[in-house]
Design a protein around this motif. Structure first.
Motif, PDB file in Angstrom:
ATOM      1  N   SER A  53       0.836  -1.208   0.000  1.00 34.69           N
ATOM      2  CA  SER A  53       0.000   0.000   0.000  1.00 34.69           C
ATOM      3  C   SER A  53       0.871   1.258   0.000  1.00 34.69           C
ATOM      4  CB  SER A  53      -0.931  -0.013   1.206  1.00 34.69           C
ATOM      5  OG  SER A  53      -0.207   0.215   2.384  1.00 34.69           O
ATOM      6  N   GLY A  54       2.035   1.193   0.654  1.00 35.14           N
ATOM      7  CA  GLY A  54       2.946   2.334   0.596  1.00 35.14           C
ATOM      8  C   GLY A  54       3.439   2.590  -0.815  1.00 35.14           C
ATOM      9  N   MET A  55       3.744   1.515  -1.561  1.00 33.55           N
ATOM     10  CA  MET A  55       4.165   1.658  -2.957  1.00 33.55           C
ATOM     11  C   MET A  55       3.066   2.248  -3.805  1.00 33.55           C
ATOM     12  SD  MET A  55       6.238  -1.841  -3.630  1.00 33.55           S
ATOM     13  CE  MET A  55       6.261  -1.650  -5.387  1.00 33.55           C
ATOM     14  N   LYS A  56       1.810   1.863  -3.488  1.00 30.81           N
ATOM     15  CA  LYS A  56       0.673   2.394  -4.249  1.00 30.81           C
ATOM     16  C   LYS A  56       0.558   3.909  -4.073  1.00 30.81           C
ATOM     17  CE  LYS A  56      -3.509   1.353  -2.991  1.00 30.81           C
ATOM     18  NZ  LYS A  56      -4.642   0.490  -2.647  1.00 30.81           N
ATOM     19  N   TYR A  57       0.687   4.370  -2.823  1.00 32.99           N
ATOM     20  CA  TYR A  57       0.572   5.818  -2.612  1.00 32.99           C
ATOM     21  C   TYR A  57       1.748   6.581  -3.219  1.00 32.99           C
ATOM     22  CZ  TYR A  57      -3.523   5.271   0.229  1.00 32.99           C
ATOM     23  OH  TYR A  57      -4.794   5.000   0.631  1.00 32.99           O
ATOM     24  N   PHE A  58       2.952   5.978  -3.160  1.00 32.88           N
ATOM     25  CA  PHE A  58       4.102   6.622  -3.792  1.00 32.88           C
ATOM     26  C   PHE A  58       3.882   6.763  -5.295  1.00 32.88           C
ATOM     27  CE2 PHE A  58       6.947   5.960  -0.115  1.00 32.88           C
ATOM     28  CZ  PHE A  58       7.608   7.163  -0.162  1.00 32.88           C
ATOM     29  N   LEU A  59       3.360   5.698  -5.928  1.00 34.93           N
ATOM     30  CA  LEU A  59       3.153   5.767  -7.381  1.00 34.93           C
ATOM     31  C   LEU A  59       2.060   6.759  -7.746  1.00 34.93           C
ATOM     32  CD1 LEU A  59       3.575   2.056  -8.428  1.00 34.93           C
ATOM     33  CD2 LEU A  59       5.023   3.945  -8.995  1.00 34.93           C
ATOM     34  N   ILE A  60       1.050   6.916  -6.879  1.00 35.94           N
ATOM     35  CA  ILE A  60       0.016   7.925  -7.138  1.00 35.94           C
ATOM     36  C   ILE A  60       0.613   9.330  -7.071  1.00 35.94           C
ATOM     37  CG2 ILE A  60      -2.057   8.953  -6.148  1.00 35.94           C
ATOM     38  CD1 ILE A  60      -2.766   6.651  -7.742  1.00 35.94           C
ATOM     39  N   VAL A  61       1.506   9.549  -6.106  1.00 41.17           N
ATOM     40  CA  VAL A  61       2.160  10.864  -6.011  1.00 41.17           C
ATOM     41  C   VAL A  61       3.018  11.118  -7.246  1.00 41.17           C
ATOM     42  CG1 VAL A  61       3.845  12.190  -4.694  1.00 41.17           C
ATOM     43  CG2 VAL A  61       2.082  10.944  -3.515  1.00 41.17           C
ATOM     44  N   PHE A  62       3.725  10.078  -7.721  1.00 45.92           N
ATOM     45  CA  PHE A  62       4.529  10.238  -8.932  1.00 45.92           C
ATOM     46  C   PHE A  62       3.650  10.558 -10.142  1.00 45.92           C
ATOM     47  CE2 PHE A  62       7.864   7.113  -7.139  1.00 45.92           C
ATOM     48  CZ  PHE A  62       8.315   8.104  -6.307  1.00 45.92           C
ATOM     49  N   ALA A  63       2.484   9.914 -10.228  1.00 45.87           N
ATOM     50  CA  ALA A  63       1.564  10.193 -11.343  1.00 45.87           C
ATOM     51  C   ALA A  63       1.068  11.634 -11.277  1.00 45.87           C
ATOM     52  CB  ALA A  63       0.394   9.218 -11.311  1.00 45.87           C
ATOM     53  N   THR A  64       0.844  12.160 -10.062  1.00 43.47           N
ATOM     54  CA  THR A  64       0.413  13.550  -9.920  1.00 43.47           C
ATOM     55  C   THR A  64       1.491  14.514 -10.407  1.00 43.47           C
ATOM     56  OG1 THR A  64      -0.806  12.841  -7.981  1.00 43.47           O
ATOM     57  CG2 THR A  64      -0.553  15.186  -8.315  1.00 43.47           C
ATOM     58  N   ILE A  65       2.733  14.254 -10.011  1.00 40.17           N
ATOM     59  CA  ILE A  65       3.831  15.148 -10.424  1.00 40.17           C
ATOM     60  C   ILE A  65       4.024  15.086 -11.944  1.00 40.17           C
ATOM     61  CG2 ILE A  65       6.282  15.593 -10.133  1.00 40.17           C
ATOM     62  CD1 ILE A  65       6.029  14.423  -7.343  1.00 40.17           C
ATOM     63  N   THR A  66       3.914  13.882 -12.520  1.00 40.41           N
ATOM     64  CA  THR A  66       4.067  13.752 -13.968  1.00 40.41           C
ATOM     65  C   THR A  66       2.934  14.443 -14.711  1.00 40.41           C
ATOM     66  OG1 THR A  66       5.001  11.620 -13.459  1.00 40.41           O
ATOM     67  CG2 THR A  66       4.603  12.083 -15.738  1.00 40.41           C
ATOM     68  N   THR A  67       1.724  14.424 -14.126  1.00 39.79           N
ATOM     69  CA  THR A  67       0.606  15.124 -14.762  1.00 39.79           C
ATOM     70  C   THR A  67       0.817  16.635 -14.741  1.00 39.79           C
ATOM     71  OG1 THR A  67      -0.773  13.340 -13.998  1.00 39.79           O
ATOM     72  CG2 THR A  67      -1.881  15.273 -14.815  1.00 39.79           C
ATOM     73  N   ILE A  68       1.413  17.143 -13.658  1.00 38.29           N
ATOM     74  CA  ILE A  68       1.730  18.574 -13.608  1.00 38.29           C
ATOM     75  C   ILE A  68       2.747  18.931 -14.691  1.00 38.29           C
ATOM     76  CG2 ILE A  68       2.783  20.356 -12.167  1.00 38.29           C
ATOM     77  CD1 ILE A  68       1.591  18.940  -9.769  1.00 38.29           C
ATOM     78  N   ARG A  69       3.724  18.054 -14.902  1.00 37.69           N
ATOM     79  CA  ARG A  69       4.694  18.281 -15.980  1.00 37.69           C
ATOM     80  C   ARG A  69       4.004  18.255 -17.345  1.00 37.69           C
ATOM     81  NH1 ARG A  69       8.936  20.976 -16.257  1.00 37.69           N
ATOM     82  NH2 ARG A  69       7.872  21.802 -18.034  1.00 37.69           N
ATOM     83  N   LEU A  70       3.017  17.349 -17.501  1.00 39.42           N
ATOM     84  CA  LEU A  70       2.296  17.276 -18.777  1.00 39.42           C
ATOM     85  C   LEU A  70       1.473  18.533 -19.016  1.00 39.42           C
ATOM     86  CD1 LEU A  70       0.712  14.023 -20.004  1.00 39.42           C
ATOM     87  CD2 LEU A  70      -0.464  16.104 -20.488  1.00 39.42           C
TER      88      LEU A  70
END
Lengths: 78, 89
Positions: free
Chosen positions: B7-24
């Protein structure tokens, strides 16, 4: 977590509405289909996620880009 | 312990997806947005496989496989489009 994915989808769809360049809007739409396939998977609907991944990411992106390639790009207001 | 790490990996990957969406959203050229979408696709693939391992269901791995194949076709179409344009990337 679903709320966060839904807010990302909302931001990307607003961006694809107000984008000046059509290719940027197509890239945003493809990202929307990525995130919605992920959301369908989290909501325990894997068959809907398979259809969304196949149609939304592959076919609709190819058709949009093909349509943009065969029309003129208007770069007047940049 | 394993469930906590997953579950910790899941939340980390969600945060990474948020940062990548901001870059997009912020990327000035089409190439930046294309690379951001590619990274977002990789993060989504990792999340799908992680969700399949967490719930011990094989069907989610099929979703990841189909998604990766058709996503590659979409990237290939956009890259072919960028090859034929003469403007700045």
């Amino acid at each position: 977590m679903n709320i966060l994915l839904l807010s990302l989808i909302l931001c990307l769809s607003i961006f694809s509405l107000i984008a000046k360049d059509l290719l940027h809007a197509v890239i945003a739409l493809s990202a929307i289909s990525i995130l919605s396939a992920l959301l369908f998977t989290f909501l325990k609907a894997p068959d809907v996620a398979i259809t969304e991944a196949a149609v939304g990411t592959g076919v609709s992106t190819i058709i949009y880009v093909w349509a943009i390639r065969h029309t003129k790009r208007k770069d007047g207001d940049k | 312990m394993t469930n906590f790490i997953l579950s910790g990996m899941k939340y980390f990957l969600i945060v990474f997806a948020t940062i990548t969406t901001i870059r997009l959203l912020l990327g000035p050229s089409a190439s930046d947005r294309l690379v951001a979408m590619n990274v977002l696709s990789s993060i989504a693939l990792a999340l799908l496989i992680l969700w399949g391992v967490t719930t011990k269901n094989v069907l989610y791995l099929d979703v990841a496989l189909v998604y990766d194949i058709f996503g590659f076709l979409g990237f290939l179409a956009i890259t072919r489009f960028l090859k034929n344009t003469k403007d700045k990337l």
